[in-house]
Design a protein around this motif. Structure first.
Motif, PDB file in Angstrom:
ATOM      1  N   ALA A   1       1.026  -0.996   0.003  1.00 58.16           N
ATOM      2  CA  ALA A   1      -0.201  -0.033   0.013  1.00 58.16           C
ATOM      3  C   ALA A   1       0.903   1.022   0.228  1.00 58.16           C
TER       4      ALA A   1
ATOM      5  N   MET B   1       1.336   5.730  -1.084  1.00 54.18           N
ATOM      6  CA  MET B   1       0.527   7.160  -1.530  1.00 54.18           C
ATOM      7  C   MET B   1       1.702   7.765  -2.291  1.00 54.18           C
TER       8      MET B   1
ATOM      9  N   VAL C   1      -3.702   7.247  -4.023  1.00 50.60           N
ATOM     10  CA  VAL C   1      -3.444   5.952  -2.968  1.00 50.60           C
ATOM     11  C   VAL C   1      -3.281   4.806  -3.811  1.00 50.60           C
TER      12      VAL C   1
ATOM     13  N   LEU D   1      -2.789   0.412  -3.823  1.00 50.61           N
ATOM     14  CA  LEU D   1      -2.781  -0.824  -3.432  1.00 50.61           C
ATOM     15  C   LEU D   1      -2.421  -1.967  -4.412  1.00 50.61           C
TER      16      LEU D   1
ATOM     17  N   ALA E   1     -12.293   2.585  -1.004  1.00 52.68           N
ATOM     18  CA  ALA E   1     -11.408   1.980  -0.745  1.00 52.68           C
ATOM     19  C   ALA E   1     -11.552   0.411  -1.009  1.00 52.68           C
TER      20      ALA E   1
ATOM     21  N   MET F   1     -11.331  -0.703  -4.384  1.00 47.40           N
ATOM     22  CA  MET F   1      -9.735  -0.879  -4.520  1.00 47.40           C
ATOM     23  C   MET F   1      -9.540  -2.227  -4.564  1.00 47.40           C
TER      24      MET F   1
ATOM     25  N   ALA G   1      -9.225  -1.575   3.894  1.00 46.18           N
ATOM     26  CA  ALA G   1      -9.703  -0.055   3.689  1.00 46.18           C
ATOM     27  C   ALA G   1      -9.413   0.776   4.633  1.00 46.18           C
TER      28      ALA G   1
ATOM     29  N   LEU H   1      -6.169   2.233   3.618  1.00 47.51           N
ATOM     30  CA  LEU H   1      -6.274   3.186   2.380  1.00 47.51           C
ATOM     31  C   LEU H   1      -7.045   4.658   2.646  1.00 47.51           C
TER      32      LEU H   1
ATOM     33  N   LEU I   1      -4.286   6.744   4.656  1.00 44.05           N
ATOM     34  CA  LEU I   1      -3.307   7.092   3.519  1.00 44.05           C
ATOM     35  C   LEU I   1      -3.655   8.461   2.757  1.00 44.05           C
TER      36      LEU I   1
END
Length: 719
Positions: free
Chosen positions: A107, A109, A119, A121, A146, A149, A174, A177, A180
């Motif tokens: 994960a 940023m 962001v 992942l 999130a 994602m 999540a 995320l 972040l």
């Protein structure tokens, strides 16, 4: 601008405040302190050398795993401290519990140069870059985004129950995320974050065993949308798309000149408003008596100027048009922004002039504008499409033609279409914003290449997609395409994975090819959105059904519905025992006159069914065609059977449209005869009814998947 990195422990200390799940760790300066820390944590442990300049510990052999006792730890800590070099600066040893797990995520940023804070992942560990299963979303993001994602990762099997380990705790991932994304906004001095690996423990809990935060030496504001030009007014857009009168400047008697072709297309399409032309010799062109100058035109009778004159003459023409009350000008002229510094300066001057006199300036270097509600075809190339509800805006005029050609071939029509050209004053996003509020339009269809303001573009596209479906085809999605797009538009081609994440975050439907883009748009324009993922395939032949079932199964969101018992029993009453008795519903040659419409209705009306794909339309008419052409028609009873076969396929096509309308469920029809024999009464009837006949089951499933993802996106965000 220089950057520095935080040590692993400093990185984690910052990220924990934003939801990072981190183990109980200790930072120590000696082997003795390491042993004391391990007594508190409990063995086994891992020891790492860490410092602000040490970014890749594994590559340098600065990690010791699986240390099970004090002696092993003391030896490891001492060797790590001894391995430090002067370039490492201040170092310590990080002691942490040994975290076990067969699955690793990554994960992070980053601050994308086009789209700002983003962001990320993906699948983590040492193979992260090689596997490249990664997804992005713009920051900040909410929990719904999130979770989407996580759903978008290709390695979904790793995220469920796996080798005796529990499924990944998706809400926990999540939450990280979302955190972040919040960090990206709160801390503009943070340039990037890398959490790798994020180990998934046997209980499914994610634990960050390594993290790296990079700081910018000077905190700067993230990318903000560039200066946004005021969007043209509704009145100006109406002048462009629904003018009461049009003048072609530079009208010509030469059939190879733009000034002739555009005037011809305008008249040939049946435009019912006033048509004028300017020509220095005041010649009569296609029955239109021209004048030498715009100043000689009547005032208040013309809304749109279609400009086919050289660039040097255009400033005077724009001024004269404004004086006559003309609200929009479409410029086909080249020699502007695409032609170097001098052209860019001329383009900027022209935009400033148009703003000053209050004219919508479309182009320059554009192909034209089409508006079927006004019977308007003001463009320098064919075709003129059938009327419909797809609105097209494109950075490339060629793709306007492609989409219009596909509209003609499929019968699924167009409401508006425009080539943005250089988009000096009005860009693709402006047109899409207008289309989103246009009563004649149900779906927007766009082609983009270069992006000069990613944040501003996505804000505009997202606003349009929130109101109506938006299908987007983007050139430059590969390295080779990006180079070609840059040479074509002079704009930066954005990283495609980041761009894709932005599209998904805003509910924009991306397509991979021209055909797919049009088929997605045509399906949005003519079918209702499914309320769920459950699909039933109705087929008259087994192989087609099998391949289509495969396509549904491969789709990450659609579901091949297990046929409910009551539906199977109902179908039993209308098909012989040899039918498949499963999904796909294979009639196995057991159809009688009313079988297809009856079974289609039973399937569509069942509450467990969300969508239907029908295969086999046109088979009977295909045989009828051979009977017509075989030399024996109309004798031997062939006239009667040929008429029957063709009538049946017309009935089946009509039934698909009517049942879909009555049930409010999408019923997609697919046959290769849509392209192999467009005159076949089956696909021809769909075309006459304005419905798309998909060329294959797989392509129908692709379009249905796009519909369902749009439906789910809206449902998840409904308030």
């Amino acid at each position: 601008m220089s950057a520095t990195t935080l040590s692993e422990s400093e990185s984690k200390a910052l990220l924990v405040r934003y939801g990072l799940p981190s183990p109980d760790e200790r930072v120590v300066a000696s082997a003795a302190e390491a042993v004391e820390a391990a007594r508190e944590i409990g063995f086994p442990v891992v020891a790492k050398l860490e410092g602000r300049t040490i970014a890749h510990k594994t590559e340098r052999g600065l990690v010791r795993l699986g240390l099970v006792d004090e002696s092993a730890l003391a030896t490891a800590a001492a060797s790590l401290l001894a391995a430090a070099t002067p370039a490492d600066g201040d170092v310590n040893v990080l002691v942490a519990p040994m975290i076990a797990g067969n699955r690793e995520l990554i994960a992070g940023m980053l601050r994308d140069p086009q789209f700002g804070p983003t962001v990320m992942l993906g699948l983590g560990g040492i193979l992260a870059e090689a596997v490249a299963d990664v997804v992005f979303r713009p920051a900040p993001l909410d929990e719904i985004t999130a979770l989407e994602m996580i759903d978008d990762l290709a390695t979904q099997r790793l995220l469920g129950d796996f080798r005796g380990e529990a499924a990944v705790d998706r809400p926990a991932v999540a939450a990280l995320l979302v955190g972040l994304g919040r960090l990206a906004v709160d801390r503009p001095d943070v340039a990037s974050v890398d959490v790798n690996p994020l180990i998934v423990t046997p209980t499914g809990a994610p634990i960050a065993v390594d993290a790296l935060v990079e700081l910018r030496s000077t905190a700067v504001d993230d990318i903000t949308p560039g200066p946004i030009r005021a969007r043209p007014t509704e009145e100006q857009f109406r002048a462009l798309f629904e003018p009461k009168g049009v003048v072609v400047t530079g009208a010509s008697t030469h059939p190879g000149k733009f000034g002739f072709v555009s005037l011809h297309n305008l008249l040939a399409a049946g435009f019912e408003g006033a048509v004028h032309g300017t020509n220095l010799s005041e010649e009569t062109v296609l029955g239109v008596r021209t004048v030498a100058d715009v100043e000689q035109l009547p005032a208040g009778e013309i809304d749109l100027a279609f400009v086919c004159t050289p660039a040097a003459t255009n400033p005077d023409i724009v001024r004269a048009c404004a004086a006559k009350g003309i609200g929009a000008a479409f410029l086909t002229s080249a020699g502007y922004g695409e032609a170097g510094d001098q052209g860019r300066a001329a383009e900027a001057d022209l935009v400033a002039l148009a703003d000053d006199v209050g004219i919508l300036l479309a182009g320059p270097n554009g192909q034209g504008v089409v508006s079927t509600p006004a019977k308007l075809c003001a463009q320098i190339v064919a075709p003129y499409p059938p009327a419909g509800s797809i609105a097209v805006a494109s950075q490339s005029g060629n793709f306007v033609s492609s989409f219009l050609n596909l509209a003609r071939s499929t019968g699924v029509g167009i409401s508006r279409a425009v080539s943005a050209g250089n988009a000096a004053a009005v860009g693709v996003a402006d047109y899409l914003d207008f289309f989103a509020g246009d009563e004649a339009t149900r779906v927007g269809l766009a082609y983009l290449e270069g992006i000069t303001d990613g944040v501003g573009l996505m804000r505009r596209l997202g606003a349009a997609a929130a109101r109506k479906p938006l299908v987007l085809l983007k050139g430059g999605s590969t390295a080779g395409g990006a180079r070609a797009a840059a040479s074509h538009t002079g704009a930066l081609a954005a990283d495609d994975t980041v761009f894709d994440g932005n599209c998904r975050a805003h509910g924009i439907t991306r397509a991979a090819t021209v055909e797919e883009a049009f088929e997605f748009a045509a399906t949005f324009a003519t079918q209702p959105l499914p309320k769920g993922p459950n699909v039933v395939v109705l087929t008259t032949a087994g192989g087609w059904g099998v391949v289509t079932a495969d396509a549904i199964t491969r789709d990450r969101d659609l579901r091949l519905l297990e046929l409910p018992d009551d539906l199977r029993s109902a179908i039993d009453e209308h098909l012989p025992p040899r039918w498949s008795r499963n999904n796909p519903v294979d009639c196995a040659g057991g159809e009688t006159r009313d079988t297809i419409p009856t079974v289609m209705r039973l399937i569509a009306e069942h509450p467990a069914v969300d969508a239907v794909v029908h295969l086999g339309l046109g088979i009977q008419s295909n045989q009828a065609r051979m009977m017509r052409e075989g030399g024996f028609h109309p004798d031997h009873g062939l006239e009667r059977i040929v008429d029957y076969h063709e009538r049946q396929d017309r009935r089946f096509a009509t039934a698909a449209v009517e049942i879909g309308r009555e049930t409010g469920k999408p019923i997609l029809v697919a046959t290769e005869l849509a392209v192999a024999d467009p005159a076949n009464p089956g696909p021809a009837t769909l075309r006459e009814l304005g419905r798309l006949c998909h060329p294959s089951g797989e392509r129908a499933v692709a379009a249905l998947g796009a519909l369902y993802r749009r439906s789910r996106y809206l449902e998840r965000r409904a308030t």
